[in-house]
Design a protein around this motif. Structure first.
Motif, PDB file in Angstrom:
ATOM      1  N   GLY B 217     -13.293   2.848   3.743  1.00  0.00           N
ATOM      2  CA  GLY B 217     -12.829   4.202   3.465  1.00  0.00           C
ATOM      3  C   GLY B 217     -11.328   4.351   3.536  1.00  0.00           C
ATOM      4  O   GLY B 217     -10.798   5.452   3.542  1.00  0.00           O
ATOM      5  N   GLU B 218     -10.622   3.222   3.591  1.00  0.00           N
ATOM      6  CA  GLU B 218      -9.167   3.301   3.642  1.00  0.00           C
ATOM      7  C   GLU B 218      -8.588   3.257   2.230  1.00  0.00           C
ATOM      8  O   GLU B 218      -9.086   2.540   1.369  1.00  0.00           O
ATOM      9  N   GLY B 219      -7.538   4.049   2.071  1.00  0.00           N
ATOM     10  CA  GLY B 219      -6.955   4.128   0.739  1.00  0.00           C
ATOM     11  C   GLY B 219      -5.905   3.066   0.483  1.00  0.00           C
ATOM     12  O   GLY B 219      -5.268   2.570   1.405  1.00  0.00           O
ATOM     13  N   PHE B 220      -5.762   2.680  -0.755  1.00  0.00           N
ATOM     14  CA  PHE B 220      -4.681   1.786  -1.135  1.00  0.00           C
ATOM     15  C   PHE B 220      -4.375   2.021  -2.613  1.00  0.00           C
ATOM     16  O   PHE B 220      -5.124   2.707  -3.303  1.00  0.00           O
ATOM     17  N   ARG B 221      -3.285   1.479  -3.072  1.00  0.00           N
ATOM     18  CA  ARG B 221      -2.898   1.700  -4.455  1.00  0.00           C
ATOM     19  C   ARG B 221      -3.010   0.406  -5.260  1.00  0.00           C
ATOM     20  O   ARG B 221      -2.788  -0.683  -4.738  1.00  0.00           O
ATOM     21  N   ARG B 222      -3.339   0.552  -6.510  1.00  0.00           N
ATOM     22  CA  ARG B 222      -3.551  -0.616  -7.344  1.00  0.00           C
ATOM     23  C   ARG B 222      -3.362  -0.210  -8.806  1.00  0.00           C
ATOM     24  O   ARG B 222      -3.530   0.954  -9.157  1.00  0.00           O
ATOM     25  N   LEU B 238      -0.558  -4.641  -6.638  1.00  0.00           N
ATOM     26  CA  LEU B 238       0.870  -4.327  -6.640  1.00  0.00           C
ATOM     27  C   LEU B 238       1.646  -5.473  -5.982  1.00  0.00           C
ATOM     28  O   LEU B 238       1.078  -6.254  -5.230  1.00  0.00           O
ATOM     29  N   PRO B 239       2.929  -5.542  -6.260  1.00  0.00           N
ATOM     30  CA  PRO B 239       3.705  -6.686  -5.771  1.00  0.00           C
ATOM     31  C   PRO B 239       3.642  -6.924  -4.270  1.00  0.00           C
ATOM     32  O   PRO B 239       3.652  -8.053  -3.823  1.00  0.00           O
ATOM     33  N   ARG B 287      17.434   5.089  -3.360  1.00  0.00           N
ATOM     34  CA  ARG B 287      17.530   3.779  -4.001  1.00  0.00           C
ATOM     35  C   ARG B 287      16.255   3.437  -4.754  1.00  0.00           C
ATOM     36  O   ARG B 287      15.210   4.032  -4.516  1.00  0.00           O
ATOM     37  N   CYS B 288      16.389   2.473  -5.617  1.00  0.00           N
ATOM     38  CA  CYS B 288      15.225   2.108  -6.433  1.00  0.00           C
ATOM     39  C   CYS B 288      15.235   0.622  -6.783  1.00  0.00           C
ATOM     40  O   CYS B 288      16.289   0.026  -6.962  1.00  0.00           O
ATOM     41  N   TYR B 289      14.078   0.047  -6.818  1.00  0.00           N
ATOM     42  CA  TYR B 289      13.916  -1.344  -7.255  1.00  0.00           C
ATOM     43  C   TYR B 289      12.929  -1.360  -8.399  1.00  0.00           C
ATOM     44  O   TYR B 289      12.061  -0.509  -8.499  1.00  0.00           O
ATOM     45  N   ALA B 290      13.061  -2.338  -9.237  1.00  0.00           N
ATOM     46  CA  ALA B 290      12.066  -2.485 -10.307  1.00  0.00           C
ATOM     47  C   ALA B 290      11.314  -3.783 -10.087  1.00  0.00           C
ATOM     48  O   ALA B 290      11.875  -4.778  -9.625  1.00  0.00           O
ATOM     49  N   TRP B 291      10.053  -3.736 -10.388  1.00  0.00           N
ATOM     50  CA  TRP B 291       9.243  -4.950 -10.358  1.00  0.00           C
ATOM     51  C   TRP B 291       8.724  -5.198 -11.766  1.00  0.00           C
ATOM     52  O   TRP B 291       8.210  -4.283 -12.400  1.00  0.00           O
ATOM     53  N   VAL B 292       8.882  -6.407 -12.233  1.00  0.00           N
ATOM     54  CA  VAL B 292       8.291  -6.735 -13.531  1.00  0.00           C
ATOM     55  C   VAL B 292       7.346  -7.918 -13.347  1.00  0.00           C
ATOM     56  O   VAL B 292       7.604  -8.816 -12.556  1.00  0.00           O
ATOM     57  N   VAL B 299      -0.400 -12.242 -10.356  1.00  0.00           N
ATOM     58  CA  VAL B 299       0.224 -11.445  -9.295  1.00  0.00           C
ATOM     59  C   VAL B 299       1.434 -12.180  -8.698  1.00  0.00           C
ATOM     60  O   VAL B 299       2.406 -11.569  -8.265  1.00  0.00           O
ATOM     61  N   ASP B 300       1.374 -13.515  -8.730  1.00  0.00           N
ATOM     62  CA  ASP B 300       2.498 -14.299  -8.204  1.00  0.00           C
ATOM     63  C   ASP B 300       3.764 -14.142  -9.034  1.00  0.00           C
ATOM     64  O   ASP B 300       4.852 -14.494  -8.592  1.00  0.00           O
ATOM     65  N   SER B 301       3.603 -13.637 -10.260  1.00  0.00           N
ATOM     66  CA  SER B 301       4.776 -13.563 -11.124  1.00  0.00           C
ATOM     67  C   SER B 301       5.521 -12.224 -11.030  1.00  0.00           C
ATOM     68  O   SER B 301       6.467 -11.994 -11.768  1.00  0.00           O
ATOM     69  N   TRP B 302       5.088 -11.354 -10.113  1.00  0.00           N
ATOM     70  CA  TRP B 302       5.853 -10.121  -9.894  1.00  0.00           C
ATOM     71  C   TRP B 302       7.271 -10.492  -9.476  1.00  0.00           C
ATOM     72  O   TRP B 302       7.458 -11.278  -8.554  1.00  0.00           O
ATOM     73  N   THR B 303       8.239  -9.971 -10.158  1.00  0.00           N
ATOM     74  CA  THR B 303       9.632 -10.317  -9.842  1.00  0.00           C
ATOM     75  C   THR B 303      10.413  -9.050  -9.560  1.00  0.00           C
ATOM     76  O   THR B 303      10.344  -8.093 -10.329  1.00  0.00           O
TER      77      THR B 303
END
Lengths: 163, 377
Positions: B217-222, B238-239, B287-292, B299-303
């Motif tokens: 019942g725990e929430g997470f994002r995907r 997510l990364p 501040r902001c970061y981008a993940w591509v 999933v290993d290729s998140w940069t």
């Protein structure tokens, strides 16, 4: 033919010979802006005379003029040069008549001058934008090969574009 | 030198003058309305222009001067609200809704055409189901059948539903197909989808950021995806994995609202992560970061890309305009360009009333006619 050895200080000169025998002496850095010449230089290495049987002197001269301008402006990578190049490109294509434009385009394509082809095709596109179908055919020397009625059918099918 | 492209099967009557690749370079640079007229030049032009339906408008996205206002109202009617669902290859998909109905609209801005592909009137269950509170939409394209698709995902937070109802619209067939996906075939239990979607893989996969729930019942994002050809869901972690996001709710994550096609980031799944914590010494800095995701699905290729943005107001990155230039919506200020190399920012050269919600997408010229295709088959 030049026998001087290429050292770090001297720029290599290439001799380009057009179909009508006219020759141009240009710096390697200028000529290699053309993909076709770049390939030849890389392949043949020491050969300094390059014959280009498909381009005549007039148009080869114009193509090289363009290359020279762009090679010079690119040496110092200042952002302002982009503007200079753009301005110069605009001047370069401004007064070209249709005939010259097409021969120049053929020459640029043959010599794989990608950037120049890009510039010239942009110019042609802006010229033909509002032209009638018949005028387009004249411009490109195309004969209509539609059977009677076929063209009308296409026109009808796409009539929403002319509303 | 290649002369004519023989793939087209049309009679080879093209120009004596110019090689075909040069002619096609010229055509690519012509506006859509001219191209439609050019179909009548000869058989080869006709077959080419019919086959290569899409011509990318090659804009230079480095300055703000390149915005052109398209004088076209999408629809004559007024809606209480209009939301962008997505855009692909020059077609934009909207959801319009008000107290009497909700409607999915497809729009080709370059031909100034729009059609309604789904209308749900008030009083019907479908109308209720179409309210943005209960559904999520996506817009995709199946290149194999050359068909635009609209996805409608139905879920209700309050109910303990055992399945997720998917409605998939096919423009070619002009038909909404209902697909019931049993919960065991869903990647995880879904609480809520984010409205923003990102369409990748040539239009085939639509992605949303979703709030999910694990067996405790725990929430997470995907990131959840839907394949408009294979009609199946997929999921991408997510990364930072599930845990971080579950615990740090203050950290905002958003999908990029558009992904421009340029050299390195062509069609890569992109998301932005925001760090809104206050810094006592410098006042509030955002501040902001981008993940591509460099390799789709891995999933290993998140940069992580260090974007080097630090503003004194809260903001949201809309997307990349070039390698280093971002389009940003700043709270209370509107849209700005931000060059991450030079830190230069500039207000957008369009009237942007910050009170009005605006949606940003990639504009592309397309000769695809919405008026004709729904009738076929």
């Amino acid at each position: 033919m030049s026998s001087s050895s290429t050292t770090t200080t001297t720029t290599r000169l290439l001799m380009l010979k057009a179909s009508d025998g006219v020759t141009f002496e240009v710096e390697e850095a200028v000529a290699t802006k053309l993909g076709a010449i770049n390939n030849m230089v890389e392949e043949e290495g020491s050969e300094d005379l390059i014959c280009l049987p498909n381009v005549n002197g007039k148009f080869l001269g114009m193509v090289l003029e363009w290359c020279k301008k762009h090679a010079n402006n690119n040496t110092n990578s200042d952002k302002g040069n982009d503007e200079v190049n753009k301005w110069w490109d605009k001047e370069f294509v401004m007064d070209l008549d249709q005939n010259t434009l097409y021969h120049l385009l053929m020459a640029a394509d043959y010599l794989s001058g990608t950037e120049l082809v890009d510039l010239l095709t942009e110019k042609v596109a802006s010229m033909i934008r509002g032209k009638k179908v018949e005028e387009i055919r004249e411009t490109f020397k195309i004969k209509s090969d539609f059977l009677p009625g076929q063209e009308e059918e296409i026109r009808k099918k796409n009539s929403w574009a002319f509303e | 030198m290649s002369s004519l492209n023989e793939e087209d099967g049309a009679d080879r009557t093209a120009s004596d003058y110019l090689p075909w690749d040069v002619v096609s370079e010229i055509l690519v640079k012509s506006p859509v309305r001219s191209l439609i007229r050019f179909k009548r030049v000869c058989k080869q032009w006709n077959s080419t222009l019919n086959k290569y339906v899409y011509f990318v408008h090659r804009g230079n996205h480095s300055t703000g001067d390149n915005f052109t206002q398209l004088e076209h109202r999408i629809v004559e009617r007024k809606f209480h609200a209009l939301r962008k669902v997505g855009s692909h290859n020059g077609i934009v998909c909207f959801l319009g809704y008000d107290s009497s109905m909700s409607t999915i609209i497809l729009w080709n801005p370059s031909l100034q055409q729009s059609i309604d592909v789904g209308v749900w009137r008030a009083g019907t269950p479908e109308y209720y189901d179409s309210h943005p509170k209960h559904v999520c939409f996506g817009f995709g394209y199946d290149s194999r059948s050359e068909d635009y698709r609209v996805v409608k995902l139905l879920y209700k937070e309050s109910e303990q539903t055992t399945s997720c109802r998917v409605k998939l619209y096919s423009l070619r067939r002009n038909w909404w197909e209902t697909i019931n996906i049993h919960y065991t075939r869903l990647p995880c239990k879904i609480r809520e989808f984010g409205w923003l979607s990102q369409t990748l893989e040539a239009g085939r996969r639509v992605h949303w950021l979703a709030n999910c729930e694990n067996s405790n019942g725990e929430g997470f994002r995907r990131i959840l995806s839907f394949d408009v050809r294979g009609k199946v869901f997929g999921q991408i972690a997510l990364p930072r994995g599930d845990r971080d996001y579950r615990e740090c709710n203050h950290q905002r994550v958003e999908l990029a609202s558009f992904v421009l096609d340029h050299r390195d980031r062509k069609g890569l799944l992109t998301l932005f992560e925001y760090d809104d914590e206050e810094d006592c010494n410098n006042g509030s800095r955002f501040r902001c970061y981008a993940w591509v995701m460099k390799k789709y699905g891995s999933v290993d290729s998140w940069t992580k890309l260090e974007l080097n943005i630090s503003l004194s107001k809260q903001f949201m990155v809309v997307g990349f305009l070039s390698e280093s230039v971002l389009l940003i919506r700043v709270t209370g200020e509107g849209m700005i360009w931000y060059d991450t190399n030079t830190q230069r920012k500039e207000c957008l050269a369009i009237d942007d009333d910050t009170k009005i919600l605006s949606y940003v997408g990639c504009y592309m010229e397309s000769v695809f006619s919405l008026k004709r295709s729904p009738r076929g088959g």
